[in-house]
Write a protein that holds these residues in place. Structure first.
Motif, PDB file in Angstrom:
ATOM      1  N   GLY A  92       0.791  -0.826   0.108  1.00 32.89           N
ATOM      2  CA  GLY A  92      -0.046   0.547   0.134  1.00 32.89           C
ATOM      3  C   GLY A  92       0.774   1.224   0.368  1.00 32.89           C
ATOM      4  O   GLY A  92       0.314   2.973   0.073  1.00 32.89           O
ATOM      5  N   SER A  93       1.897   1.229  -0.257  1.00 31.33           N
ATOM      6  CA  SER A  93       3.264   2.640  -0.090  1.00 31.33           C
ATOM      7  C   SER A  93       2.620   2.644  -1.716  1.00 31.33           C
ATOM      8  O   SER A  93       2.860   2.167  -2.313  1.00 31.33           O
ATOM      9  N   THR A  94       3.089   3.798  -1.600  1.00 27.12           N
ATOM     10  CA  THR A  94       3.389   5.181  -2.786  1.00 27.12           C
ATOM     11  C   THR A  94       4.879   5.064  -3.501  1.00 27.12           C
ATOM     12  O   THR A  94       5.982   5.776  -2.272  1.00 27.12           O
ATOM     13  N   LYS A  95       5.768   4.843  -4.544  1.00 27.86           N
ATOM     14  CA  LYS A  95       7.232   4.587  -4.663  1.00 27.86           C
ATOM     15  C   LYS A  95       7.098   5.988  -5.939  1.00 27.86           C
ATOM     16  O   LYS A  95       6.190   5.567  -6.766  1.00 27.86           O
ATOM     17  N   ALA A  96       8.239   5.805  -6.160  1.00 24.90           N
ATOM     18  CA  ALA A  96       8.235   6.398  -7.946  1.00 24.90           C
ATOM     19  C   ALA A  96       9.964   5.721  -8.319  1.00 24.90           C
ATOM     20  O   ALA A  96      10.614   4.981  -7.574  1.00 24.90           O
ATOM     21  N   GLU A  97       9.128   5.521  -9.680  1.00 23.50           N
ATOM     22  CA  GLU A  97      10.900   5.425 -10.651  1.00 23.50           C
ATOM     23  C   GLU A  97      11.167   6.149 -11.888  1.00 23.50           C
ATOM     24  O   GLU A  97       9.556   6.991 -12.545  1.00 23.50           O
ATOM     25  N   LEU A  98      12.238   6.704 -11.412  1.00 26.94           N
ATOM     26  CA  LEU A  98      12.892   7.929 -12.396  1.00 26.94           C
ATOM     27  C   LEU A  98      12.971   6.554 -13.991  1.00 26.94           C
ATOM     28  O   LEU A  98      13.348   5.413 -14.135  1.00 26.94           O
ATOM     29  N   THR A  99      12.656   7.204 -15.052  1.00 26.11           N
ATOM     30  CA  THR A  99      12.138   5.944 -16.257  1.00 26.11           C
ATOM     31  C   THR A  99      12.622   6.893 -17.490  1.00 26.11           C
ATOM     32  O   THR A  99      12.759   7.931 -17.401  1.00 26.11           O
ATOM     33  N   CYS A 100      13.446   6.328 -18.706  1.00 27.50           N
ATOM     34  CA  CYS A 100      13.311   7.069 -19.735  1.00 27.50           C
ATOM     35  C   CYS A 100      13.286   5.938 -21.055  1.00 27.50           C
ATOM     36  O   CYS A 100      13.232   4.932 -20.818  1.00 27.50           O
ATOM     37  N   ASN A 101      12.441   6.954 -21.659  1.00 30.46           N
ATOM     38  CA  ASN A 101      11.758   6.436 -22.895  1.00 30.46           C
ATOM     39  C   ASN A 101      13.035   6.594 -23.997  1.00 30.46           C
ATOM     40  O   ASN A 101      12.969   7.611 -24.563  1.00 30.46           O
ATOM     41  N   VAL A 102      13.813   5.387 -24.011  1.00 30.94           N
ATOM     42  CA  VAL A 102      15.626   5.698 -25.206  1.00 30.94           C
ATOM     43  C   VAL A 102      15.086   5.727 -26.149  1.00 30.94           C
ATOM     44  O   VAL A 102      13.668   5.557 -27.054  1.00 30.94           O
ATOM     45  N   GLN A 103      15.866   7.181 -27.147  1.00 30.16           N
ATOM     46  CA  GLN A 103      15.943   7.199 -28.424  1.00 30.16           C
ATOM     47  C   GLN A 103      16.800   6.837 -29.236  1.00 30.16           C
ATOM     48  O   GLN A 103      17.345   6.540 -30.258  1.00 30.16           O
TER      49      GLN A 103
END
Length: 131
Positions: free
Chosen positions: A83-94
């Motif tokens: 139930g905890s909220t997390k964040a992830e750094l993402t990259c839409n690779v070009q």
């Protein structure tokens, strides 16, 4: 302009799949080291490489391989099982550049080496090469 560059090593083998609407995507994550000494830590970046490039590169994106990626960055928020909220750094690779390393493939997966060619005993340096 939202564009980031990251260089690091893959934490696990890339996974290729198709979305419900038929687009192919290759997902992988890279560990980017920051800081030094006792303050050194690893920032994990989730990467998505879309289309045919992702399909073809997936076999080379294995655990431990060093890569450099560039593309649009975002932060993805999600909720864990507890139930905890997390964040992830993402990259839409070009752009992706393979820098080397990674796990070695088994001998069965490697292309067969060409047999060594020996130089004949009567070879003279000024003559044509016999092979």
């Amino acid at each position: 302009m939202n564009y980031g560059h990251f260089a690091g090593r893959l934490g696990r083998d890339a996974e290729s799949r198709a979305t419900p609407n038929g687009k192919s995507v290759c997902n992988f994550s890279i560990g980017v080291d920051t800081g030094w000494g006792e303050s050194k830590k690893t920032l994990w970046v989730g990467c998505a490489l879309w289309g045919e490039r992702g399909e073809k590169l997936a076999q080379y994106l294995t655990k431990g391989t060093a890569v450099a990626v560039a593309g649009e960055i975002d932060i993805r928020m999600y909720e864990t099982k507890d139930g905890s909220t997390k964040a992830e750094l993402t990259c839409n690779v070009q752009k992706v550049t393979l820098l080397g390393g990674g796990e070695q493939k088994s001998k069965a997966e490697k292309p067969a080496a060409k047999p060594a060619q020996s130089v004949p005993d009567d070879f003279e340096p000024d003559s044509e090469i016999p092979f």
